[in-house]
Structure formats: C-alpha cells, structure tokens
Design an enzyme around this catalytic site. Structure first.
Site, PDB file in Angstrom:
ATOM      1  N   ARG A  19     -61.482  24.495 -12.646  1.00  0.00           N
ATOM      2  CA  ARG A  19     -61.092  25.768 -12.038  1.00  0.00           C
ATOM      3  C   ARG A  19     -60.530  26.725 -13.074  1.00  0.00           C
ATOM      4  O   ARG A  19     -60.236  27.863 -12.746  1.00  0.00           O
ATOM      5  CB  ARG A  19     -60.029  25.519 -10.968  1.00  0.00           C
ATOM      6  CG  ARG A  19     -60.589  25.407  -9.546  1.00  0.00           C
ATOM      7  CD  ARG A  19     -59.422  25.119  -8.613  1.00  0.00           C
ATOM      8  NE  ARG A  19     -59.630  25.533  -7.254  1.00  0.00           N
ATOM      9  CZ  ARG A  19     -60.011  24.736  -6.272  1.00  0.00           C
ATOM     10  NH1 ARG A  19     -60.307  23.482  -6.509  1.00  0.00           N
ATOM     11  NH2 ARG A  19     -60.111  25.196  -5.039  1.00  0.00           N
ATOM     12  N   ARG A  35     -55.542  32.662  -2.856  1.00  0.00           N
ATOM     13  CA  ARG A  35     -56.516  31.753  -3.483  1.00  0.00           C
ATOM     14  C   ARG A  35     -57.700  32.541  -4.049  1.00  0.00           C
ATOM     15  O   ARG A  35     -58.228  32.212  -5.111  1.00  0.00           O
ATOM     16  CB  ARG A  35     -57.018  30.727  -2.453  1.00  0.00           C
ATOM     17  CG  ARG A  35     -55.965  29.674  -2.140  1.00  0.00           C
ATOM     18  CD  ARG A  35     -56.301  28.911  -0.873  1.00  0.00           C
ATOM     19  NE  ARG A  35     -57.375  27.951  -1.043  1.00  0.00           N
ATOM     20  CZ  ARG A  35     -57.989  27.335  -0.031  1.00  0.00           C
ATOM     21  NH1 ARG A  35     -57.633  27.594   1.216  1.00  0.00           N
ATOM     22  NH2 ARG A  35     -58.949  26.476  -0.267  1.00  0.00           N
TER      23      ARG A  35
HETATM   24  P1  AMP Z   1     -59.966  22.688  -2.532  1.00  0.00           P
HETATM   25  O1  AMP Z   1     -59.986  21.616  -1.525  1.00  0.00           O
HETATM   26  O2  AMP Z   1     -60.968  22.481  -3.646  1.00  0.00           O
HETATM   27  O3  AMP Z   1     -60.051  24.066  -1.928  1.00  0.00           O
HETATM   28  O4  AMP Z   1     -58.526  22.592  -3.271  1.00  0.00           O
HETATM   29  C1  AMP Z   1     -57.343  22.782  -2.530  1.00  0.00           C
HETATM   30  C2  AMP Z   1     -56.211  23.101  -3.485  1.00  0.00           C
HETATM   31  O5  AMP Z   1     -56.005  21.990  -4.383  1.00  0.00           O
HETATM   32  C3  AMP Z   1     -56.434  24.311  -4.395  1.00  0.00           C
HETATM   33  O6  AMP Z   1     -56.136  25.540  -3.754  1.00  0.00           O
HETATM   34  C4  AMP Z   1     -55.452  23.986  -5.520  1.00  0.00           C
HETATM   35  O7  AMP Z   1     -54.123  24.222  -5.130  1.00  0.00           O
HETATM   36  C5  AMP Z   1     -55.608  22.464  -5.664  1.00  0.00           C
HETATM   37  N1  AMP Z   1     -56.681  22.143  -6.634  1.00  0.00           N
HETATM   38  C6  AMP Z   1     -57.841  21.501  -6.385  1.00  0.00           C
HETATM   39  N2  AMP Z   1     -58.566  21.366  -7.497  1.00  0.00           N
HETATM   40  C7  AMP Z   1     -57.847  21.933  -8.495  1.00  0.00           C
HETATM   41  C8  AMP Z   1     -58.082  22.149  -9.874  1.00  0.00           C
HETATM   42  N3  AMP Z   1     -59.212  21.747 -10.469  1.00  0.00           N
HETATM   43  N4  AMP Z   1     -57.120  22.782 -10.585  1.00  0.00           N
HETATM   44  C9  AMP Z   1     -55.964  23.190 -10.016  1.00  0.00           C
HETATM   45  N5  AMP Z   1     -55.687  23.039  -8.709  1.00  0.00           N
HETATM   46  C10 AMP Z   1     -56.631  22.422  -7.941  1.00  0.00           C
END
Ligand code: AMP
Length: 240
Positions: free
Chosen positions: A111, A192
């Site tokens: 990310r 986000r």
């Molecule tokens: P997601 O399910 O991919 O939308 O991830 C949910 C949340 O997890 C994100 O909004 C971040 O807070 C955290 N997160 C997931 N993957 C990452 C990553 N590669 N780097 C930093 N935070 C992450």
C-alpha cells in the site's frame, strides 16, 4: 458452440496452463471497495494460488485478541494505514509457508512505496510479477463501501442496496447478524480514499516501470473483470 469453446480454451485456459514453474505473484491494486478482495478470491480458486490479504490477517489477529490485532485496530478504525513495521513482519511470516512456493495473490499489499520496495527486494529474480489495478471512481467507492454488510458468524458479504439479505439485518445463509465493518462508515471511507490517492496510487507508476501493470475498469460486472484479469495474467506470465 464448439468454436466458442475452442476460442475460450485458446485465449483463457491454454495460456494459464502454459505458465511455467517460476512463481506467479499477482498484486491487486485499487481503492478500498474496488473489488480487489472479490477478484482475488476467484483468481485464487482458478489459478490455485493462495489469496493473501493483509486486511484479513489483521482482522484474524483482532478476532483472536493478539497484541498485533489490538495494535492494528487502533489505525484501522480510523482509516489510517498500519505502520510498515507491523505489516511487513506479519506478511513475510505468512509468505514463509510452503503453499506460497508457486506464487500467490496479494490483496491490500503493498500500500506504500516502501512496502513495494521491501517486497521487490525479497522476490526471486525469475518470478512473474503482475500488477492489476481496478479503476473505480471515488463516488462509486463511497456508495459501495458504506452499504457493505458482513455476517458476524459466517462472513458472507451483502450490500444494503445492491445485494440485500431477504430479511433485513439477518444472514440468508446462516441466520447470523449482519454488521457493518467499523472502517466502512462514510467518515472513515473518505479518509481511506485520501490515503489511497496519496500513498497507494503512486504504486501504479512503480509497477509500470518494474513489472507488468494492467488497468482494469472495475465498474464492469465481476465476471467481466475476472475474465480480463485472467487474460492479463496469462499475457504477462505465459512466456515467463
Ligand atoms: P483492507 O481489508 O485491505 O481494506 O484493509 C483494512 C485496513 O487494514 C486498512 O484500512 C489498513 O488500516 C490496514 N491495512 C491492510 N493492509 C495494509 C497495508 N499493506 N499497509 C498498511 N495498512 C494496511
């Protein structure tokens, strides 16, 4: 009909079968709610590669009340990125598993540019790296995410408008209670998206110069997106 089957075989199946033994790493890029998770699950089934979602790994930790999960939740609930040190340790320990030998589908990682650089430094030189960016306008993202509901018991996904359950608030599959993820509220989604544009979108340039990058219109139907994704992976990795 037979002609159509042959066409399908030559364009979709044979190129995928021709992918040789070096690892295939698929990086799903795209805003939260662009459909990365849905597509990653399908691709994982069809290509027989594990689906690795850093968001899921954090949620799993939270469910099990690990210190990592509790720490990550502080950032996740506010729509912030979890610090790289926590993400990288967790991800690289997952990548040690035997099931990743043929490759994997990364969903929600990298990310940030430092995450992408750390990953690149660890990948075998002959790996085929394909980045697929699902392109969806912000207005559609907000509508998709704020309507998203998930069953607290079995995890089945719903959407208040586009895929509602038969009975409001109740899972069709198991009768469990439907709930909204804490980070799916409008306020958090806007944060986000801001972070996505600032930190994650530059990864398109990163992968354009270092790997094979494909942009896919994420507003198309899930099956059209899936077919395009499979074609792109086959194009990128069949001669690998
Ligand atoms: P997601 O399910 O991919 O939308 O991830 C949910 C949340 O997890 C994100 O909004 C971040 O807070 C955290 N997160 C997931 N993957 C990452 C990553 N590669 N780097 C930093 N935070 C992450």
């Amino acid at each position: 009909m037979r002609y159509l089957s042959l066409l399908f075989l030559s364009f979709f199946i044979l190129p995928l079968m021709a992918m040789n033994s070096s690892a295939t790493i698929v990086v799903m890029l795209g805003a939260p709610g662009s459909g990365k998770g849905t597509q990653a699950v399908q691709l994982s089934r069809e290509l027989d590669l594990p689906h690795i979602s850093t968001g899921d790994l954090f949620r799993e930790n939270l469910k099990n009340h690990t210190p990592l999960g509790e720490e990550a939740a502080r950032y996740m609930n506010q729509g912030q990125l979890v610090p790289d040190s926590l993400v990288l340790d967790m991800l690289f320990s997952r990548l040690q598993s035997q099931d990743t030998a043929k490759g994997y589908i990364l969903d929600g990682f990298p990310r940030t540019i430092p995450q992408a650089e750390t990953l690149a430094a660890r990948l075998p030189k002959d790996a085929c790296i394909v980045a697929l960016s699902l392109e969806v306008p912000d207005e559609i993202i907000v509508e998709r995410i704020t309507g998203r509901l998930v069953c607290a018991s079995c995890g089945a996904p719903y959407h208040a408008k586009n895929a509602p359950p038969k009975e409001e608030g109740i899972c069709d599959r198991c009768g469990g209670k439907l709930q909204q993820r804490k980070d799916d509220t409008e306020e958090v989604v806007i944060e986000r998206l801001k972070i996505f544009h600032a930190e994650t979108e530059p990864l398109k340039e990163f992968y354009k110069s270092r790997a094979k990058l494909f942009l896919i219109d994420g507003t198309k139907s899930p099956s059209d997106v899936l077919n395009e994704a499979k074609q792109d992976i086959a194009k990128a990795c069949s001669s690998n």
